[in-house]
Write a protein that holds these residues in place. Structure first.
Motif, short mmCIF file in Angstrom:
data_model
loop_
_atom_site.label_atom_id
_atom_site.label_comp_id
_atom_site.label_asym_id
_atom_site.label_seq_id
_atom_site.Cartn_x
_atom_site.Cartn_y
_atom_site.Cartn_z
N ASP A 94 40.16 92.03 41.37
CA ASP A 94 39.92 92.34 40.12
C ASP A 94 39.71 90.92 39.56
O ASP A 94 40.11 90.27 38.37
N LEU A 95 38.25 90.70 39.55
CA LEU A 95 37.57 89.81 38.56
C LEU A 95 37.49 89.49 37.20
O LEU A 95 37.60 88.38 37.05
N ASN A 96 38.25 90.27 36.18
CA ASN A 96 37.68 90.44 35.22
C ASN A 96 39.73 90.58 34.88
O ASN A 96 40.13 90.11 33.44
N ASN A 97 40.79 90.05 36.04
CA ASN A 97 41.87 89.69 35.66
C ASN A 97 42.11 88.10 34.52
O ASN A 97 41.74 87.56 35.63
N GLU A 98 43.18 87.48 34.08
CA GLU A 98 42.58 86.24 33.51
C GLU A 98 43.66 85.91 34.56
O GLU A 98 43.08 84.54 34.44
N SER A 99 44.73 85.92 35.26
CA SER A 99 44.95 85.34 36.14
C SER A 99 44.57 85.06 36.94
O SER A 99 44.39 83.89 38.22
N SER A 109 45.49 84.49 44.00
CA SER A 109 46.53 85.35 45.22
C SER A 109 46.17 85.58 45.95
O SER A 109 46.01 87.45 46.79
N ILE A 110 45.09 85.00 46.68
CA ILE A 110 44.40 85.83 48.04
C ILE A 110 44.30 84.88 49.22
O ILE A 110 44.61 85.43 50.36
N ASP A 111 44.51 83.47 48.90
CA ASP A 111 45.12 82.69 49.99
C ASP A 111 46.45 82.71 50.95
O ASP A 111 46.58 82.95 51.61
N LEU A 112 47.26 82.68 50.26
CA LEU A 112 48.49 82.45 50.75
C LEU A 112 49.54 83.70 50.17
O LEU A 112 50.00 83.17 49.19
N PRO A 113 50.80 84.05 51.25
CA PRO A 113 51.22 84.21 50.82
C PRO A 113 52.70 83.50 50.25
O PRO A 113 52.52 82.25 51.14
N LYS A 114 53.54 83.70 49.23
CA LYS A 114 54.18 82.79 48.22
C LYS A 114 55.72 82.62 48.51
O LYS A 114 56.37 82.34 48.61
N GLU A 115 55.78 83.38 49.89
CA GLU A 115 56.54 82.69 51.39
C GLU A 115 56.99 81.30 51.83
O GLU A 115 56.09 81.47 51.53
N LYS A 116 57.88 80.69 51.15
CA LYS A 116 58.29 79.02 51.78
C LYS A 116 58.79 79.41 53.15
O LYS A 116 58.85 80.19 53.54
N ILE A 117 57.45 78.23 53.35
CA ILE A 117 58.19 77.67 54.73
C ILE A 117 59.25 76.84 55.42
O ILE A 117 58.48 76.17 54.24
N LEU A 118 59.41 76.17 55.63
CA LEU A 118 60.68 75.79 56.31
C LEU A 118 59.73 74.90 57.72
O LEU A 118 60.32 75.65 58.50
N TYR A 119 59.95 73.87 57.85
CA TYR A 119 60.20 73.55 59.39
C TYR A 119 60.52 71.94 59.94
O TYR A 119 61.43 71.98 58.46
N ASP A 133 28.15 88.86 46.04
CA ASP A 133 26.87 89.78 45.50
C ASP A 133 27.92 90.91 44.68
O ASP A 133 28.24 91.15 43.38
N ASN A 134 29.55 91.39 44.74
CA ASN A 134 30.61 91.86 43.71
C ASN A 134 30.07 90.52 42.32
O ASN A 134 30.35 91.34 41.18
N LEU A 135 30.28 89.31 42.21
CA LEU A 135 30.66 88.48 40.87
C LEU A 135 28.94 88.77 40.56
O LEU A 135 28.85 89.17 39.33
N VAL A 136 27.70 88.94 41.15
CA VAL A 136 26.25 89.42 40.95
C VAL A 136 26.37 90.93 39.71
O VAL A 136 26.13 91.02 38.66
N GLN A 137 26.83 91.70 40.70
CA GLN A 137 27.22 93.23 40.25
C GLN A 137 28.58 93.32 38.83
O GLN A 137 27.97 93.89 38.12
N ASN A 138 29.07 92.50 39.17
CA ASN A 138 30.55 92.37 38.15
C ASN A 138 29.55 91.27 37.01
O ASN A 138 28.95 92.23 35.82
N TYR A 139 28.21 90.27 37.18
CA TYR A 139 27.53 90.16 35.85
C TYR A 139 27.03 91.10 35.15
O TYR A 139 26.59 90.34 34.30
N HIS A 140 26.50 91.82 36.29
CA HIS A 140 25.27 92.36 34.98
C HIS A 140 25.82 94.01 34.60
O HIS A 140 25.66 93.78 33.74
N SER A 141 27.28 93.80 34.58
CA SER A 141 27.58 94.97 34.70
C SER A 141 28.20 94.70 33.15
O SER A 141 28.12 95.30 32.18
N GLN A 142 28.61 93.46 32.93
CA GLN A 142 28.95 92.80 31.80
C GLN A 142 27.46 92.03 30.58
O GLN A 142 27.63 92.68 29.56
#
Length: 865
Positions: free
Chosen positions: A625-630, A638-648, A580-589
């Motif tokens: 931030d849907l329009n952020n280039e990265s 930026s949303i799935d995994l914290p970038k801390e390394k894990i060691l097993y 829904d946010n994508l649709v709203q952002n699309y409408h805004s554009q």
């Protein structure tokens, strides 16, 4: 004007925005009831259709006062073509001495088949109209051999001046018919004629072309319109050659790169000069004194790299007065443009097309919603009771919403690895810094509060993992949809990383009609999404596509290029919000273009809409931030995994032990199949096959063989230099006290673990390059403390570049060698990859000895140093 307010309806909050024109709310009949979010984009299209209907009528009414729109030239015009015709006409006929350049934004890379013809035809009509108003009704002077076009015996003919005796001009037919041989020269009796170019080259179409030109003028402007052959108002065009294929008999000249001029017609100059690129136009203009009212450039590729030269060599030198660009993007250079920006849906509707739109397929998972709300409540409670806001953690739940792995050992390993990564993140300095900032700002820092709060929050994440791991309703929907399609294919769009495991999941589920399409390129054998879209034999109508999760505008736009039906799976009231946010952002554009201020000088029609958006409890999970280039480039980064390394630490059933980063690539052995995976995603009891890169000397030998340009020598030099700099500072300034140096170098804004820093000073330090932030900090320290002669102080950019390339080469080499060695074994040692073909046989045999097959007995999470 607009007005926004929140209203409550059936226990939910809606934000309602009213856009009014002259005090009236348009399309009120659509708004008598609240519309569910699934219909919002359809509703937006209705507003655009309404606007274009009003706009089209306004423009046609203005155009038809001067031009008969029933003529054949306008037969194929859509509203899009009429608007462009009107815009170009209004701009060109605006005779203000100082007017801005003009940009028409087309939000598509490829132009429609009729686009070139409609623009050229429009421009031709407009320029003829403009030249007519500047046409001087004077009788031109004639000399012997001059050509004129006039009526002779009630028929328009081309005549040639044969002689002039006592100011009396004698003529004869230039192109005689068979029965006209022997006709004597005759005097000019009428002063109504048009002088033609005396250098006209005779061919079989010469007379026909001139007659057609005259007929064209008569049809569109009336019989009294003069046969213009000398043009005061001229336009220069740069576009693809296809733009000019309809030139025919009109005063339009196309000059190819070779310099050959086609379309030889009897004009003293040409009203429209056409070129395929700026360099060809520039070559012609340097040998010409002609000036142009405007240069029209169509397509980004025609002006993207040469706009600066166009400004300097054409406009600023006075060869053209104004610039008109038609393309997707404006040039980056500073230049003042008026703008007409077509929106994406608007341009399709204006061309009588139906926009392709991904459709939501909402799946209700009450238990997943319950567990997610519990996590949010826990975070809200911490904020309320301790005044600590860590709502940023909510974004990490998106991993679960986009995953479609089923209840299997591999899926459980994947979910467990994600929990391990979260746990490692909660123990990391990065997370501590985030929380410490909150506590320090209120002077109530307490480690026990941190520990207790994160423990509760982590437990909530674990419950979500268990919930989604036990039953994945998105996958159930996919399987059911495939069953409904029978023998027809279902095309499943997945992220590149999940391709291999999902392929195996489909095989194990015995579903034969699902085809996977990765979002990014894997290799030359597998079609990925963009290559699929570009293939006319694959991107066809009536195909069914499913994407399990969507939160990215770039992907949203890409899916709109698929010609089939696209379903976006989303959980009700959870990641449904992301769509829904994508649709709203699309409408805004869309709205920003439809209501752009530069439309007002051209038209009085104003776009308006009245659309409400649902507000829900889990909105905070999807505040991206849907329009952020990265974020657009890699939304999961930026949303799935914290970038801390894990060691097993892995204990194998053969009694051996080893330590691996969770991201280490391996192959999971499942019967006769080998599935590409990682150490972090596999499970206890799994049998894995992997390349063990523990022979540094051998790996360096392989790198040296593959490094034919000796690039690694440069990286080695820079990799040693920064360590020497640290040791130099340590001995000269801090009497070899690493602790004191550590405290002086780092501050509260940025620091690394002390143990990590301590290892940099060991002679056998394995770190090639530290993080970029650390390199930058060392450079600043050198500049501020009298060590500006150190190499890192002088060449920081080279260090950063070397770090990136060195890591990429080593990482890619290690992965490729590992994968290729196993593939080589699987082929019975017959098929060598390009990598392996470069290696001597003795080195290849040594590498093969490093490939191992082992079964995991115990997998233990370690704290990463």
């Amino acid at each position: 004007m607009s007005e926004s307010r929140y209203v409550k309806e059936d226990g939910q909050y809606y934000r309602r925005t009213h856009w009014t024109i002259f005090g009236k709310r348009p399309l009120q009949s659509f708004l008598d009831n609240w519309f569910p979010q699934t219909k919002i984009r359809v509703l937006m299209r209705e507003y655009i259709k309404k606007y274009l209907s009003i706009l089209g009528k306004e423009i046609k009414d203005k155009i038809k006062t001067d031009i008969n729109l029933d003529k054949p030239l306008f037969a194929d015009f859509q509203i899009f073509d009429f608007v462009n015709f009107y815009l170009i006409r209004e701009y060109i006929l605006n005779d203000k001495s100082e007017k801005k350049d003009f940009f028409i934004g087309i939000p598509e890379k490829e132009f429609r088949q009729n686009f070139f013809n409609s623009i050229l035809n429009s421009l031709t009509i407009i320029k003829l109209y403009q030249n007519f108003f500047n046409y001087k009704k004077t009788t031109p002077a004639l000399n012997v051999n001059d050509l004129i076009y006039t009526k002779r015996n009630k028929e328009s003919r081309i005549l040639e001046v044969k002689k002039i005796v006592d100011k009396q001009i004698y003529l004869n037919y230039k192109y005689k018919r068979k029965n006209e041989d022997g006709i004597c020269d005759f005097p000019l009796t009428k002063n109504i004629f048009t002088k033609l170019n005396p250098n006209l080259v005779e061919n079989k179409n010469t007379v026909k072309d001139i007659d057609n030109y005259k007929s064209f003028l008569n049809e569109y402007f009336g019989i009294d319109f003069p046969l213009l052959t000398d043009f005061q108002n001229r336009t220069l065009i740069i576009a693809e050659k296809d733009f000019f294929k309809e030139c025919g008999f009109l005063p339009i000249k196309y000059t190819a790169k070779s310099g050959n001029i086609s379309n030889k017609l009897p004009f003293f100059n040409y009203m429209i000069d056409c070129y395929n690129d700026f360099q060809t136009a520039k070559k012609y203009l340097t040998n010409s004194s002609y000036q142009f009212d405007e240069i029209l450039i169509i397509g980004d590729s025609k002006y993207r790299d040469s706009f600066s030269d166009i400004l300097q060599e054409l406009k600023w030198q006075g060869r053209v007065k104004n610039i008109i660009l038609i393309g997707t993007h404006k040039p980056d250079l500073q230049n003042d443009f008026m703008e007409w920006l077509w929106s994406k849906d608007e341009i399709k509707i204006a061309n009588n097309e139906t926009p392709q739109v991904p459709q939501k397929q909402v799946i209700e998972d009450a238990k997943l919603l319950e567990k997610t709300l519990e996590l949010k409540s826990e975070i809200d409670l911490l904020k309320k009771e301790k005044n600590i806001d860590i709502s940023f953690l909510l974004k990490y739940t998106n991993f679960y919403f986009r995953t479609i792995l089923t209840d299997s050992p591999l899926s459980k390993g994947t979910y467990q690895e994600y929990c391990d990564r979260l746990l490692s993140f909660f123990k990391s300095e990065k997370f501590e810094d985030e929380l410490n900032t909150q506590f320090y700002n209120r002077d109530i820092y307490n480690p026990e509060i941190i520990k207790e709060g994160t423990k509760k929050i982590f437990n909530k994440f674990q419950k979500i993992s268990i919930c989604i791991g036990n039953q994945n309703l998105k996958w159930n929907h996919i399987a059911e949809k495939a069953k409904e399609l029978g023998s027809k294919k279902l095309f499943l769009i997945v992220d590149k990383k999940s391709y291999s495991v999902l392929w195996n999941q489909i095989k194990n589920s015995r579903i034969t009609n699902i085809r996977l399409i990765p979002d990014k390129r894997i290799d030359n054998q597998i079609d990925y999404l963009q290559s699929w879209i570009n293939a006319d034999d694959k991107n066809i109508a009536n195909r069914t596509y499913i994407i399990p999760y969507l939160n990215n505008m770039e992907m949203f736009d890409t899916l709109s290029l698929l010609k089939g039906n696209v379903e976006v799976l989303c959980y009700k009231d959870i990641d449904e919000i992301a769509v829904d946010n994508l649709v709203q952002n699309y409408h805004s554009q869309e709205k920003s273009k439809l209501t752009h201020k530069d439309r007002k000088p051209f038209v009085s029609s104003v776009f308006s809409e009245d659309i409400q958006y649902l507000q829900r409890q889990l909105d905070d999970l999807f505040n991206f931030d849907l329009n952020n280039e990265s974020f657009r480039t890699n939304p999961y980064e930026s949303i799935d995994l914290p970038k801390e390394k894990i060691l097993y630490e892995i204990e194998f059933e053969d009694g051996s032990n080893d330590k691996f980063e969770s991201s280490k690539g391996i192959f999971l052995i499942d019967g006769n199949e080998q599935i590409s995976s990682t150490i972090g995603e596999v499970y206890e009891g799994a049998t894995i096959r992997f390349y063990q890169n523990d022979n540094k000397k051998l790996f360096q030998e392989v790198l040296n063989i593959l490094d034919s340009d000796n690039t690694m020598n440069i990286f080695d030099y820079y990799a040693d230099s920064w360590k020497k700099t640290l040791k130099n500072i340590l001995s000269q300034r801090y009497n070899n006290s690493i602790k004191i140096f550590y405290k002086k170098l780092f501050n509260s804004d940025y620091k690394i673990r002390y143990n990590t820093f301590r290892l940099y000073f060991k002679d056998d330090c394995e770190t090639r390059f530290p993080d970029i932030e650390t390199l930058e900090l060392i450079c600043r320290f050198c500049n501020d403390n009298g060590f500006s002669n150190e190499l890192i102080s002088k060449e920081l950019d080279r260090f950063i570049k070397c770090k990136r390339i060195d890591f990429s080469i080593r990482n890619r080499a290690g992965k490729n060698i590992g994968d290729d060695l196993i593939e080589y074994e699987n082929s019975g040692y017959t098929e060598k990859s390009e990598y392996l073909q470069e290696l001597p046989e003795d080195v290849l045999q040594k590498l093969l000895q490093t490939v191992q097959t082992k079964t995991i007995k115990i997998r233990t999470l370690l704290e990463y140093e």
